[in-house]
Design a protein around this motif. Structure first.
Motif, mmCIF file in Angstrom:
data_model
loop_
_atom_site.group_PDB
_atom_site.id
_atom_site.type_symbol
_atom_site.label_atom_id
_atom_site.label_comp_id
_atom_site.label_asym_id
_atom_site.label_seq_id
_atom_site.Cartn_x
_atom_site.Cartn_y
_atom_site.Cartn_z
ATOM 1 N N VAL A 1 0.995 -0.950 -0.241
ATOM 2 C CA VAL A 1 0.245 -0.239 0.159
ATOM 3 C C VAL A 1 0.860 1.500 0.039
ATOM 4 C CG1 VAL A 1 -2.054 1.110 1.024
ATOM 5 C CG2 VAL A 1 -1.807 -1.084 1.253
ATOM 6 N N ILE A 2 0.581 1.887 -1.153
ATOM 7 C CA ILE A 2 2.002 3.598 -0.952
ATOM 8 C C ILE A 2 0.418 4.737 -1.260
ATOM 9 C CG2 ILE A 2 3.288 2.007 -2.048
ATOM 10 C CD1 ILE A 2 2.564 3.538 -5.028
ATOM 11 N N PRO A 3 1.499 5.696 -0.184
ATOM 12 C CA PRO A 3 0.232 6.898 -0.747
ATOM 13 C C PRO A 3 0.478 7.107 -2.482
ATOM 14 C CG PRO A 3 2.239 7.289 0.777
ATOM 15 C CD PRO A 3 1.784 5.836 -0.309
ATOM 16 N N LYS A 4 -0.851 7.751 -2.899
ATOM 17 C CA LYS A 4 -1.423 8.000 -4.449
ATOM 18 C C LYS A 4 -0.401 9.549 -4.796
ATOM 19 C CE LYS A 4 -5.730 6.341 -4.597
ATOM 20 N NZ LYS A 4 -7.285 6.892 -5.105
ATOM 21 N N THR A 5 -0.027 9.673 -5.687
ATOM 22 C CA THR A 5 0.139 11.286 -6.411
ATOM 23 C C THR A 5 -0.410 12.330 -6.179
ATOM 24 O OG1 THR A 5 -0.002 10.465 -8.467
ATOM 25 C CG2 THR A 5 2.131 9.746 -6.905
ATOM 26 N N ARG A 6 -0.854 13.576 -6.272
ATOM 27 C CA ARG A 6 -2.434 14.187 -6.262
ATOM 28 C C ARG A 6 -2.429 13.274 -7.635
ATOM 29 N NH1 ARG A 6 -1.584 20.114 -3.280
ATOM 30 N NH2 ARG A 6 -0.415 19.183 -1.350
ATOM 31 N N GLN A 7 -2.600 13.496 -8.883
ATOM 32 C CA GLN A 7 -2.396 13.416 -10.149
ATOM 33 C C GLN A 7 -3.008 11.956 -9.800
ATOM 34 O OE1 GLN A 7 0.940 13.129 -9.665
ATOM 35 N NE2 GLN A 7 0.988 16.092 -10.399
ATOM 36 N N GLN A 8 -3.299 11.218 -9.355
ATOM 37 C CA GLN A 8 -3.662 10.024 -8.466
ATOM 38 C C GLN A 8 -4.921 10.064 -8.091
ATOM 39 O OE1 GLN A 8 -0.847 7.234 -7.499
ATOM 40 N NE2 GLN A 8 -0.941 6.508 -9.624
ATOM 41 N N TYR A 9 -4.973 11.236 -7.186
ATOM 42 C CA TYR A 9 -6.269 11.239 -6.405
ATOM 43 C C TYR A 9 -7.668 10.797 -7.377
ATOM 44 C CZ TYR A 9 -3.553 12.902 -3.087
ATOM 45 O OH TYR A 9 -2.926 13.355 -1.425
ATOM 46 N N SER A 10 -8.415 10.448 -6.407
ATOM 47 C CA SER A 10 -9.653 10.610 -7.199
ATOM 48 C C SER A 10 -10.603 11.746 -6.886
ATOM 49 C CB SER A 10 -10.399 9.462 -7.007
ATOM 50 O OG SER A 10 -10.582 9.037 -5.241
ATOM 51 N N GLU A 11 -11.753 12.323 -7.018
ATOM 52 C CA GLU A 11 -13.181 13.098 -6.456
ATOM 53 C C GLU A 11 -13.146 12.247 -4.982
ATOM 54 O OE1 GLU A 11 -14.624 16.441 -6.243
ATOM 55 O OE2 GLU A 11 -13.808 15.980 -8.304
ATOM 56 N N ALA A 12 -13.263 11.101 -4.283
ATOM 57 C CA ALA A 12 -13.751 11.418 -3.513
ATOM 58 C C ALA A 12 -12.555 11.214 -2.566
ATOM 59 C CB ALA A 12 -13.975 9.666 -2.959
ATOM 60 N N ASP A 13 -11.850 11.187 -3.060
ATOM 61 C CA ASP A 13 -10.567 10.992 -2.139
ATOM 62 C C ASP A 13 -9.922 12.487 -1.994
ATOM 63 O OD1 ASP A 13 -8.902 8.984 -2.260
ATOM 64 O OD2 ASP A 13 -8.207 8.925 -3.739
ATOM 65 N N ARG A 14 -10.446 13.487 -3.049
ATOM 66 C CA ARG A 14 -9.634 14.736 -3.191
ATOM 67 C C ARG A 14 -10.803 15.703 -1.606
ATOM 68 N NH1 ARG A 14 -8.679 14.288 -7.613
ATOM 69 N NH2 ARG A 14 -6.286 14.802 -8.967
ATOM 70 N N LYS A 15 -11.817 15.286 -1.455
ATOM 71 C CA LYS A 15 -13.530 15.525 -0.283
ATOM 72 C C LYS A 15 -13.154 15.072 0.751
ATOM 73 C CE LYS A 15 -17.511 15.233 -3.606
ATOM 74 N NZ LYS A 15 -18.898 14.096 -3.441
ATOM 75 N N LYS A 16 -12.603 13.629 0.585
ATOM 76 C CA LYS A 16 -11.836 13.631 2.316
ATOM 77 C C LYS A 16 -10.939 14.180 3.131
ATOM 78 C CE LYS A 16 -13.190 8.988 1.617
ATOM 79 N NZ LYS A 16 -11.852 7.204 2.476
ATOM 80 N N ILE A 17 -9.748 14.825 1.653
ATOM 81 C CA ILE A 17 -8.819 16.296 2.606
ATOM 82 C C ILE A 17 -9.687 17.306 2.681
ATOM 83 C CG2 ILE A 17 -6.785 16.634 1.322
ATOM 84 C CD1 ILE A 17 -6.052 14.271 0.250
ATOM 85 N N GLU A 18 -10.366 17.771 1.866
ATOM 86 C CA GLU A 18 -10.758 19.461 1.587
ATOM 87 C C GLU A 18 -11.235 18.644 3.136
ATOM 88 O OE1 GLU A 18 -14.833 22.002 -0.124
ATOM 89 O OE2 GLU A 18 -13.581 20.137 -1.555
ATOM 90 N N LYS A 19 -12.005 17.813 3.798
ATOM 91 C CA LYS A 19 -12.673 17.485 4.651
ATOM 92 C C LYS A 19 -12.079 17.532 6.138
ATOM 93 C CE LYS A 19 -17.181 15.475 3.250
ATOM 94 N NZ LYS A 19 -17.819 14.311 4.307
ATOM 95 N N GLY A 20 -10.782 17.076 6.247
ATOM 96 C CA GLY A 20 -9.820 17.274 6.953
ATOM 97 C C GLY A 20 -8.830 18.626 6.893
ATOM 98 N N TYR A 21 -9.289 19.578 5.984
ATOM 99 C CA TYR A 21 -8.570 21.095 5.515
ATOM 100 C C TYR A 21 -9.738 21.725 6.668
ATOM 101 C CZ TYR A 21 -4.474 19.869 2.514
ATOM 102 O OH TYR A 21 -3.129 19.911 2.195
ATOM 103 N N LYS A 22 -10.777 20.740 6.839
ATOM 104 C CA LYS A 22 -11.947 22.273 6.626
ATOM 105 C C LYS A 22 -12.253 22.120 8.482
ATOM 106 C CE LYS A 22 -15.088 22.720 3.280
ATOM 107 N NZ LYS A 22 -16.191 21.858 2.767
#
Length: 108
Positions: free
Chosen positions: A23-44
């Motif tokens: 299991v490896i971290p994804k690069t930003r280019q590999q993020y799905s829309e769901a990944d982006r939403k999870k990250i955004e919620k963390g920032y919020k």
């Protein structure tokens, strides 16, 4: 509240190398829309915690990187560690068990 209690969401992907799956971290280019939403919620969550505290508290958590780190730091500062909590419970239980009504007092 899950982002605060569970920690930051780091998008990962599974890579098979023969019979071994890593299991490896994804690069930003590999993020799905769901990944982006999870990250955004963390920032919020991070921003809400930072904006909702005073200057003294801010100094306490300024080195924290995630909402979970901030939450854990504030929780420990205000509630104490598990050992401190158990100590408080023992002390209060002891006080309760030793409580006696003073002679001549009517508490009705």
């Amino acid at each position: 509240m899950g982002f605060v209690l569970d920690g930051p969401s780091i998008p990962t992907s599974e890579v098979k190398d023969g019979e071994i799956t890593r299991v490896i971290p994804k690069t930003r280019q590999q993020y799905s829309e769901a990944d982006r939403k999870k990250i955004e919620k963390g920032y919020k969550a991070n921003k809400l915690l930072l904006c909702g505290i005073g200057a003294e508290e801010f100094n306490r958590i300024s080195a924290c990187e995630s909402a979970k780190d901030i939450w854990d730091c504030l929780r420990t500062a205000h509630e104490g560690t598990e050992q401190v909590k158990e100590s408080k419970i023992d002390m209060l239980t002891s006080q309760y068990e030793n409580f006696q009504m003073k002679e001549g007092k009517n508490y009705s």
